[in-house]
Design an enzyme around this catalytic site. Structure first.
Site, PDB file in Angstrom:
ATOM      1  N   LEU A 119       0.810  -1.229   0.000  1.00 46.99           N
ATOM      2  CA  LEU A 119       0.000   0.000   0.000  1.00 46.99           C
ATOM      3  C   LEU A 119       0.839   1.274   0.000  1.00 46.99           C
ATOM      4  CD1 LEU A 119      -1.677  -2.001   2.426  1.00 46.99           C
ATOM      5  CD2 LEU A 119      -3.361  -0.366   1.607  1.00 46.99           C
TER       6      LEU A 119
ATOM      7  N   ALA B  49       2.661   4.425  -0.754  1.00 41.39           N
ATOM      8  CA  ALA B  49       2.632   5.267  -1.961  1.00 41.39           C
ATOM      9  C   ALA B  49       2.559   6.726  -1.554  1.00 41.39           C
ATOM     10  CB  ALA B  49       1.400   4.922  -2.809  1.00 41.39           C
TER      11      ALA B  49
ATOM     12  N   THR C  15       8.607   6.961  -5.517  1.00 43.13           N
ATOM     13  CA  THR C  15       8.001   6.013  -4.560  1.00 43.13           C
ATOM     14  C   THR C  15       7.081   5.020  -5.256  1.00 43.13           C
ATOM     15  OG1 THR C  15       8.174   7.413  -2.615  1.00 43.13           O
ATOM     16  CG2 THR C  15       6.345   5.860  -2.643  1.00 43.13           C
TER      17      THR C  15
ATOM     18  N   THR D  98      -5.699   2.102  -7.526  1.00 43.65           N
ATOM     19  CA  THR D  98      -6.796   3.068  -7.471  1.00 43.65           C
ATOM     20  C   THR D  98      -7.606   3.051  -8.758  1.00 43.65           C
ATOM     21  OG1 THR D  98      -7.192   5.451  -7.545  1.00 43.65           O
ATOM     22  CG2 THR D  98      -5.029   4.760  -8.211  1.00 43.65           C
ATOM     23  N   ASP D  99      -8.852   3.514  -8.663  1.00 39.23           N
ATOM     24  CA  ASP D  99      -9.677   3.622  -9.883  1.00 39.23           C
ATOM     25  C   ASP D  99      -9.198   4.763 -10.781  1.00 39.23           C
ATOM     26  OD1 ASP D  99     -10.514   5.770  -8.311  1.00 39.23           O
ATOM     27  OD2 ASP D  99     -12.663   5.352  -8.491  1.00 39.23           O
ATOM     28  N   GLU D 100      -8.329   5.633 -10.230  1.00 37.95           N
ATOM     29  CA  GLU D 100      -7.910   6.808 -11.010  1.00 37.95           C
ATOM     30  C   GLU D 100      -7.067   6.428 -12.229  1.00 37.95           C
ATOM     31  OE1 GLU D 100      -6.786  10.216  -8.662  1.00 37.95           O
ATOM     32  OE2 GLU D 100      -7.900   9.469  -6.943  1.00 37.95           O
TER      33      GLU D 100
ATOM     34  N   TYR E 276      -0.113  11.486 -10.246  1.00 38.27           N
ATOM     35  CA  TYR E 276      -0.416  10.419  -9.281  1.00 38.27           C
ATOM     36  C   TYR E 276      -0.960   9.187  -9.995  1.00 38.27           C
ATOM     37  CZ  TYR E 276      -3.264   7.699  -5.983  1.00 38.27           C
ATOM     38  OH  TYR E 276      -3.841   6.665  -5.272  1.00 38.27           O
TER      39      TYR E 276
ATOM     40  N   LYS F  47       0.622   5.391 -10.493  1.00 41.36           N
ATOM     41  CA  LYS F  47      -0.044   4.169 -10.025  1.00 41.36           C
ATOM     42  C   LYS F  47      -0.278   3.223 -11.206  1.00 41.36           C
ATOM     43  CE  LYS F  47      -1.412   3.185  -6.439  1.00 41.36           C
ATOM     44  NZ  LYS F  47      -0.776   2.522  -5.264  1.00 41.36           N
TER      45      LYS F  47
HETATM   46  P1  NAD Z   1      -1.545   7.541   2.725  1.00 41.65           P
HETATM   47  O1  NAD Z   1      -0.866   8.653   2.008  1.00 41.65           O
HETATM   48  O2  NAD Z   1      -2.447   7.843   3.866  1.00 41.65           O
HETATM   49  O3  NAD Z   1      -0.445   6.535   3.301  1.00 41.65           O
HETATM   50  C1  NAD Z   1       0.682   6.144   2.562  1.00 41.65           C
HETATM   51  C2  NAD Z   1       1.679   5.525   3.522  1.00 41.65           C
HETATM   52  O4  NAD Z   1       2.824   5.119   2.757  1.00 41.65           O
HETATM   53  C3  NAD Z   1       2.164   6.487   4.613  1.00 41.65           C
HETATM   54  O5  NAD Z   1       2.148   5.863   5.867  1.00 41.65           O
HETATM   55  C4  NAD Z   1       3.596   6.819   4.176  1.00 41.65           C
HETATM   56  O6  NAD Z   1       4.467   7.075   5.270  1.00 41.65           O
HETATM   57  C5  NAD Z   1       3.984   5.548   3.441  1.00 41.65           C
HETATM   58  N1  NAD Z   1       5.036   5.796   2.442  1.00 41.65           N
HETATM   59  C6  NAD Z   1       5.064   6.793   1.508  1.00 41.65           C
HETATM   60  N2  NAD Z   1       6.193   6.718   0.799  1.00 41.65           N
HETATM   61  C7  NAD Z   1       6.897   5.652   1.279  1.00 41.65           C
HETATM   62  C8  NAD Z   1       8.139   5.061   0.943  1.00 41.65           C
HETATM   63  N3  NAD Z   1       8.905   5.571  -0.028  1.00 41.65           N
HETATM   64  N4  NAD Z   1       8.534   3.964   1.620  1.00 41.65           N
HETATM   65  C9  NAD Z   1       7.749   3.447   2.600  1.00 41.65           C
HETATM   66  N5  NAD Z   1       6.577   3.972   2.985  1.00 41.65           N
HETATM   67  C10 NAD Z   1       6.149   5.064   2.328  1.00 41.65           C
HETATM   68  O7  NAD Z   1      -2.272   6.719   1.593  1.00 41.65           O
HETATM   69  P2  NAD Z   1      -3.646   5.907   1.635  1.00 41.65           P
HETATM   70  O8  NAD Z   1      -4.738   6.825   1.297  1.00 41.65           O
HETATM   71  O9  NAD Z   1      -3.707   5.093   2.865  1.00 41.65           O
HETATM   72  O10 NAD Z   1      -3.433   4.952   0.378  1.00 41.65           O
HETATM   73  C11 NAD Z   1      -2.818   3.677   0.514  1.00 41.65           C
HETATM   74  C12 NAD Z   1      -2.773   2.993  -0.833  1.00 41.65           C
HETATM   75  O11 NAD Z   1      -4.104   2.855  -1.336  1.00 41.65           O
HETATM   76  C13 NAD Z   1      -1.993   3.774  -1.897  1.00 41.65           C
HETATM   77  O12 NAD Z   1      -1.279   2.842  -2.668  1.00 41.65           O
HETATM   78  C14 NAD Z   1      -3.079   4.457  -2.707  1.00 41.65           C
HETATM   79  O13 NAD Z   1      -2.646   4.658  -4.034  1.00 41.65           O
HETATM   80  C15 NAD Z   1      -4.199   3.431  -2.625  1.00 41.65           C
HETATM   81  N6  NAD Z   1      -5.557   3.982  -2.743  1.00 41.65           N
HETATM   82  C16 NAD Z   1      -5.971   5.022  -1.952  1.00 41.65           C
HETATM   83  C17 NAD Z   1      -7.269   5.491  -2.054  1.00 41.65           C
HETATM   84  C18 NAD Z   1      -7.791   6.612  -1.186  1.00 41.65           C
HETATM   85  O14 NAD Z   1      -8.905   7.085  -1.390  1.00 41.65           O
HETATM   86  N7  NAD Z   1      -7.043   7.070  -0.184  1.00 41.65           N
HETATM   87  C19 NAD Z   1      -8.161   4.904  -2.962  1.00 41.65           C
HETATM   88  C20 NAD Z   1      -7.713   3.836  -3.751  1.00 41.65           C
HETATM   89  C21 NAD Z   1      -6.411   3.376  -3.622  1.00 41.65           C
HETATM   90  P1  TYD Z   2      -9.354  14.234  -3.102  1.00 42.04           P
HETATM   91  O1  TYD Z   2      -9.885  13.922  -1.737  1.00 42.04           O
HETATM   92  O2  TYD Z   2      -8.071  14.966  -3.226  1.00 42.04           O
HETATM   93  O3  TYD Z   2      -9.324  12.856  -3.896  1.00 42.04           O
HETATM   94  P2  TYD Z   2      -9.095  12.569  -5.482  1.00 42.04           P
HETATM   95  O4  TYD Z   2      -8.563  13.774  -6.134  1.00 42.04           O
HETATM   96  O5  TYD Z   2      -8.074  11.479  -5.436  1.00 42.04           O
HETATM   97  O6  TYD Z   2     -10.411  12.141  -6.001  1.00 42.04           O
HETATM   98  O7  TYD Z   2     -10.455  15.083  -3.868  1.00 42.04           O
HETATM   99  C1  TYD Z   2     -11.784  14.610  -4.015  1.00 42.04           C
HETATM  100  C2  TYD Z   2     -12.543  15.610  -4.869  1.00 42.04           C
HETATM  101  O8  TYD Z   2     -12.645  16.843  -4.125  1.00 42.04           O
HETATM  102  C3  TYD Z   2     -11.829  15.978  -6.159  1.00 42.04           C
HETATM  103  O9  TYD Z   2     -12.805  16.189  -7.177  1.00 42.04           O
HETATM  104  C4  TYD Z   2     -11.125  17.278  -5.849  1.00 42.04           C
HETATM  105  C5  TYD Z   2     -12.058  17.926  -4.837  1.00 42.04           C
HETATM  106  N1  TYD Z   2     -11.398  18.807  -3.843  1.00 42.04           N
HETATM  107  C6  TYD Z   2     -11.843  20.124  -3.668  1.00 42.04           C
HETATM  108  O10 TYD Z   2     -12.797  20.572  -4.318  1.00 42.04           O
HETATM  109  N2  TYD Z   2     -11.202  20.907  -2.749  1.00 42.04           N
HETATM  110  C7  TYD Z   2     -10.157  20.451  -2.016  1.00 42.04           C
HETATM  111  O11 TYD Z   2      -9.594  21.226  -1.199  1.00 42.04           O
HETATM  112  C8  TYD Z   2      -9.719  19.104  -2.180  1.00 42.04           C
HETATM  113  C9  TYD Z   2      -8.570  18.541  -1.397  1.00 42.04           C
HETATM  114  C10 TYD Z   2     -10.378  18.303  -3.103  1.00 42.04           C
END
Ligand code: NAD
Ligand code: TYD
Length: 351
Positions: free
Chosen positions: A84, A86, A103, A133-135, A158, A162
């Site tokens: 995870l 990233a 990373t 991610t779906d992105e 980003y 991914k």
């Molecule tokens: P996050 O940013 O909260 O956490 C990422 C973690 O990775 C942190 O603890 C950070 O310290 C660690 N990290 C970053 N760079 C590193 C490195 N070089 N070596 C070791 N550790 C490192 O992210 P998240 O939202 O928990 O996402 C986790 C995973 O899920 C990611 O791969 C992200 O792409 C994927 N994802 C996230 C979402 C979302 O909505 N947040 C949705 C779909 C997929």
């Molecule tokens: P975000 O939580 O950054 O997730 P992602 O870009 O990965 O979908 O953003 C969610 C949505 O909210 C996206 O359309 C961007 C918008 N957004 C704002 O309008 N204002 C903000 O300050 C942020 C962080 C996001």
């Protein structure tokens, strides 16, 4: 008795910490090694309830550090990897794309190389599970859903990083026979999310009566999933998913940003005993994000049919639990929003 050792990367982050807690508590027979560099997004406070358990080990380290990672694989001989770690925030990827390439692409490759080095002549029973991610699928128009066969079409640094890492995982499967599985999930929300993403950033701003910066016209759409439902999906895919397959995971819960923000304001006004519509007055439309994807929405029928997964909480419930968590964890919120956060915030929002 420990039957296998699993490396979970990024376990001090938002989703990773929920996954680590689920695995450590549910599987005392697994030794869970959590590797995290503790960047701004990583926080060991997220893991305090399990830190002393015997089947859990935390290791601070960077997935891009080849020597360190090689020594770590030699030491623990991980049976499986759940990856995870990233850089995860689109806005940061726009200002610092190289950090994302390093990373997300190079870091993933260093893990893949070491997993291959240890197991390539005896893959049986091993698995590399890559969380994506779906992105990576790019942007939808007003209609349609992302399926597992939708072509990759990433638009932000980003999502491009991914997508690239997903391709390398597949390539190791095809070229070296590495058993792998990938899941692509929609936007997560819930406790412990760093307040740079929409929901926790706005919760923090509402608490502090600060402006709510909505990008563009606010008509961008996301599909929101409660983080614990994602963690359960990850457990199911890890245990029962088929090798070489992709699973899309989504909340079946689409919201235009502006509607979501209004709902959040209303729930928070009620919880904070503020006047009706008070927090909606904080909404401010600001300059749009460059390359902003219009809409994401997941078709989650494959994981539903094959593995029986579905989201367990409604958005109203999940959002309410999330707000309660932030209101009850003021110390956590104050700690992560001090120091470097202020610098980031000023740079991002006070241009
Ligand atoms: P996050 O940013 O909260 O956490 C990422 C973690 O990775 C942190 O603890 C950070 O310290 C660690 N990290 C970053 N760079 C590193 C490195 N070089 N070596 C070791 N550790 C490192 O992210 P998240 O939202 O928990 O996402 C986790 C995973 O899920 C990611 O791969 C992200 O792409 C994927 N994802 C996230 C979402 C979302 O909505 N947040 C949705 C779909 C997929
Ligand atoms: P975000 O939580 O950054 O997730 P992602 O870009 O990965 O979908 O953003 C969610 C949505 O909210 C996206 O359309 C961007 C918008 N957004 C704002 O309008 N204002 C903000 O300050 C942020 C962080 C996001």
């Amino acid at each position: 008795m420990i039957i296998k050792t699993i490396l979970i990367t990024g376990g001090a982050g938002f989703i990773g910490s929920h996954v680590v807690k689920l695995f450590v508590n549910k599987y005392p027979e697994y030794h869970i090694v959590n590797l995290d560099a503790l960047t701004y997004a990583g926080n060991l406070e997220n893991l305090s309830e399990i830190e002393s358990l015997v089947n859990y080990t935390f290791v601070k380290g960077d997935i891009t550090d080849e020597t360190f990672i090689s020594n770590l694989f030699d030491k623990f001989k991980f049976d499986d990897v759940i990856h995870l770690a990233a850089e995860s925030h689109v806005d940061r990827s726009i200002s610092d794309p190289l950090a994302f390439a390093k990373t997300n692409i190079l870091g993933t490759m260093v893990l893949l190389q070491n997993f291959k080095r240890i197991w390539s002549d005896k893959w049986q029973g091993k698995r590399f599970y890559h969380i994506s991610t779906d992105e990576v699928y790019g942007s939808l128009g007003e209609t349609g859903l992302f399926t597992e066969t939708t072509s990759y079409d990433p638009n932000s640094p980003y999502s491009a990083s991914k997508a690239s890492s997903d391709h390398f995982v597949r390539a190791y499967g095809e070229t070296y026979g590495m058993p792998y599985v990938i899941s692509n999930c929609s936007n997560n929300y819930g406790p412990n999310q760093f307040p740079e993403k929409l929901i926790p950033l706005f919760i923090n701003n509402i608490i502090n009566k600060k402006n709510l910066p909505v990008y563009g016209d606010g008509n961008y759409t996301r599909d929101w999933l409660y983080v614990l439902d994602h963690a359960k999906a990850i457990d199911l895919i890890f245990q029962k998913g088929k090798n070489s397959e992709t699973y899309n995971v989504g909340g079946i819960n689409e919201w235009k940003n502006i509607d979501l923000v209004k709902l959040l304001c209303d729930q928070m006004d009620e919880k904070l005993g503020r006047n009706k519509l008070e927090s909606q007055g904080l909404i401010t439309f600001v300059k749009d994000r460059p390359g902003h994807d219009l809409r994401y929405a997941i078709d989650a029928s494959k994981i539903n049919k094959e593995l029986g997964w579905e989201p367990s909480v409604t958005f109203n419930e999940g959002l309410s639990k999330t707000i309660d968590w932030y209101l009850n964890n003021e110390k956590w919120l104050n700690q992560v929003t001090s120091g470097a956060y202020k610098e980031y915030y000023n740079k991002q929002y006070k241009k």
